[in-house]
Motif scaffolding. Structure first.
Motif, PDB file in Angstrom:
ATOM      1  N   SER A  86       0.790  -1.242   0.053  1.00 33.03           N
ATOM      2  CA  SER A  86      -0.075  -0.007  -0.092  1.00 33.03           C
ATOM      3  C   SER A  86       0.925   1.217  -0.032  1.00 33.03           C
ATOM      4  CB  SER A  86      -0.872  -0.063   1.251  1.00 33.03           C
ATOM      5  OG  SER A  86      -1.696   1.136   1.043  1.00 33.03           O
ATOM      6  N   GLY A  87       0.438   2.191  -0.808  1.00 29.46           N
ATOM      7  CA  GLY A  87       1.326   3.647  -0.674  1.00 29.46           C
ATOM      8  C   GLY A  87       2.509   3.659  -1.869  1.00 29.46           C
ATOM      9  N   LYS A 131       1.129   2.561  -6.923  1.00 28.99           N
ATOM     10  CA  LYS A 131       0.509   1.703  -8.121  1.00 28.99           C
ATOM     11  C   LYS A 131      -0.687   2.342  -8.711  1.00 28.99           C
ATOM     12  CE  LYS A 131      -0.963  -1.502  -5.116  1.00 28.99           C
ATOM     13  NZ  LYS A 131      -0.460  -0.727  -3.785  1.00 28.99           N
ATOM     14  N   SER A 132      -1.594   3.126  -7.848  1.00 27.91           N
ATOM     15  CA  SER A 132      -2.610   3.996  -8.498  1.00 27.91           C
ATOM     16  C   SER A 132      -2.116   4.996  -9.329  1.00 27.91           C
ATOM     17  CB  SER A 132      -3.695   4.396  -7.581  1.00 27.91           C
ATOM     18  OG  SER A 132      -4.101   3.314  -6.844  1.00 27.91           O
ATOM     19  N   THR A 133      -1.086   5.652  -8.938  1.00 28.72           N
ATOM     20  CA  THR A 133      -0.346   6.836  -9.479  1.00 28.72           C
ATOM     21  C   THR A 133       0.203   6.538 -10.781  1.00 28.72           C
ATOM     22  OG1 THR A 133       0.335   7.774  -7.285  1.00 28.72           O
ATOM     23  CG2 THR A 133       1.640   8.241  -9.375  1.00 28.72           C
TER      24      THR A 133
HETATM   25  N1  ATP Z   1      -3.231  13.544  -5.394  1.00 28.17           N
HETATM   26  C1  ATP Z   1      -2.124  13.397  -4.309  1.00 28.17           C
HETATM   27  N2  ATP Z   1      -1.629  14.322  -3.924  1.00 28.17           N
HETATM   28  C2  ATP Z   1      -0.505  14.118  -2.800  1.00 28.17           C
HETATM   29  N3  ATP Z   1      -0.074  12.931  -2.724  1.00 28.17           N
HETATM   30  C3  ATP Z   1      -0.767  11.794  -3.139  1.00 28.17           C
HETATM   31  C4  ATP Z   1      -1.567  12.015  -4.209  1.00 28.17           C
HETATM   32  N4  ATP Z   1      -2.060  10.826  -4.602  1.00 28.17           N
HETATM   33  C5  ATP Z   1      -1.408   9.992  -4.084  1.00 28.17           C
HETATM   34  N5  ATP Z   1      -0.393  10.567  -3.110  1.00 28.17           N
HETATM   35  C6  ATP Z   1       0.453  10.026  -2.530  1.00 28.17           C
HETATM   36  O1  ATP Z   1       1.499   9.168  -3.157  1.00 28.17           O
HETATM   37  C7  ATP Z   1       2.026   7.701  -2.602  1.00 28.17           C
HETATM   38  C8  ATP Z   1       1.492   6.780  -3.546  1.00 28.17           C
HETATM   39  O2  ATP Z   1      -0.124   6.912  -3.796  1.00 28.17           O
HETATM   40  P1  ATP Z   1      -0.696   5.727  -4.513  1.00 28.17           P
HETATM   41  O3  ATP Z   1      -2.227   6.158  -4.324  1.00 28.17           O
HETATM   42  O4  ATP Z   1      -0.356   5.925  -5.868  1.00 28.17           O
HETATM   43  O5  ATP Z   1      -0.392   4.228  -3.729  1.00 28.17           O
HETATM   44  P2  ATP Z   1      -1.113   2.920  -4.132  1.00 28.17           P
HETATM   45  O6  ATP Z   1       0.094   2.106  -4.362  1.00 28.17           O
HETATM   46  O7  ATP Z   1      -1.943   2.994  -5.181  1.00 28.17           O
HETATM   47  O8  ATP Z   1      -1.606   2.546  -2.655  1.00 28.17           O
HETATM   48  P3  ATP Z   1      -2.678   1.709  -2.259  1.00 28.17           P
HETATM   49  O9  ATP Z   1      -2.389   0.119  -2.308  1.00 28.17           O
HETATM   50  O10 ATP Z   1      -3.045   1.829  -0.988  1.00 28.17           O
HETATM   51  O11 ATP Z   1      -3.904   2.072  -3.069  1.00 28.17           O
HETATM   52  C9  ATP Z   1       1.297   7.890  -1.364  1.00 28.17           C
HETATM   53  O12 ATP Z   1       2.085   8.326  -0.265  1.00 28.17           O
HETATM   54  C10 ATP Z   1       0.008   9.048  -1.192  1.00 28.17           C
HETATM   55  O13 ATP Z   1      -0.041   9.687   0.119  1.00 28.17           O
END
Ligand code: ATP
Ligand code: MG
Length: 255
Positions: free
Chosen positions: A40-41, A44-46
């Motif tokens: 998590s974090g 991946k979504s990014t």
């Molecule tokens: N719009 C935003 N503004 C600021 N920080 C962001 C934003 N979107 C994501 N982050 C930060 O970037 C990092 C990666 O976020 P992301 O959502 O891409 O992770 P993830 O791997 O998809 O997590 P998860 O498995 O929990 O969904 C996190 O620390 C989050 O706080």
């Protein structure tokens, strides 16, 4: 088809900056099913947002068909963790939303919508509203909605995250069957090692934030993958290897 070239992402907000991704180099081939597996974090979504041009990378570039991505990709389907269906539209009209936005031939795509819904076991539920459907059914509708216009690229962000284990297993098999027919290029985000192995041509294992690619693993298992695939030595080998990577990164402890 989709190439991440040294991609990095740093979010800057009033409360400070977060480095989400670093040095991402990934080349996704046309028609390939690639899973992104990571804690998590880790960004991946990014990564999915950057891959569709919805978010601009802070470093590096994304190439779509060898051209730098300057705008959002049009021919894309997105499935989010939450189904995000419109409550005031019945199931088939939720699926058909894509076609309305894109001004596509209604009659032709209505047939396709019904066929997709049948493939995922939703025949007879076309006229039901989201609140009349189970969670698994709602998620199936959102998958049909993402696929109905035949997108070249399909981004799936933990689409089965909220489902119970049994439904999850069935939807996964449904998705593989549809993908084998449609041959979309898929980027699929998951936390689930089994799911990643069973769906993918390649699994991208990511490190904790800032997310970098720890290893990319080719999954050479015959398709369609069955329930019994998990009992094969080959599956066990992949599972063991990925578990080992997460253990090395300190994300799993076996005490
Ligand atoms: N719009 C935003 N503004 C600021 N920080 C962001 C934003 N979107 C994501 N982050 C930060 O970037 C990092 C990666 O976020 P992301 O959502 O891409 O992770 P993830 O791997 O998809 O997590 P998860 O498995 O929990 O969904 C996190 O620390 C989050 O706080
Ligand atoms: Mg996420």
């Amino acid at each position: 088809m989709l190439r991440f070239d040294n991609v990095g992402m740093e979010y800057r907000t009033f409360s400070g900056s977060t480095k989400a991704l670093e040095n991402i180099n990934l080349d996704v081939k046309s028609g390939e099913f690639v899973s992104i597996l990571g804690p998590s974090g880790c960004g991946k979504s990014t990564l999915l947002f950057i891959g569709t041009g919805l978010t601009k990378a802070s470093f590096g570039q994304v190439l779509f068909h060898d051209q730098p991505l300057t705008d959002t990709v049009n021919n894309v389907g997105f499935v989010f963790q939450d189904h995000l269906l419109l409550e005031w539209r019945n199931a088939i009209n939720n699926v058909m939303m894509q076609c309305e936005f894109r001004d596509l031939d209604k009659t032709k795509y209505l047939e396709k919508a019904k066929k997709l819904m049948a493939t995922v076991g939703l025949t007879g539920f076309e006229d039901k509203y989201p609140h009349e459907l189970s969670g698994g059914m709602q998620q199936r509708v959102s998958i049909c909605r993402a696929l109905v216009h035949g997108p070249e690229l399909l981004m799936m962000d933990e689409p089965f995250g909220a489902l119970d284990a049994l439904t999850r297993e069935q939807i996964r098999m449904d998705l593989e069957r549809i993908w084998m027919e449609e041959k979309n290029t898929v980027l699929f985000v998951t936390h689930d090692i089994n799911e990643a192995i069973l769906l993918s041509d390649r699994v991208v294992v990511m490190t904790p934030r800032p997310g970098t690619i720890r290893e990319i693993i080719d999954i050479d298992l015959p398709r369609p993958r069955k329930l019994s695939t998990t009992e094969t030595p080959e599956f066990y080998h992949y599972h063991k290897h990925i578990t080992q990577l997460f253990t090395e990164m300190g994300l799993l402890r076996d005490e």
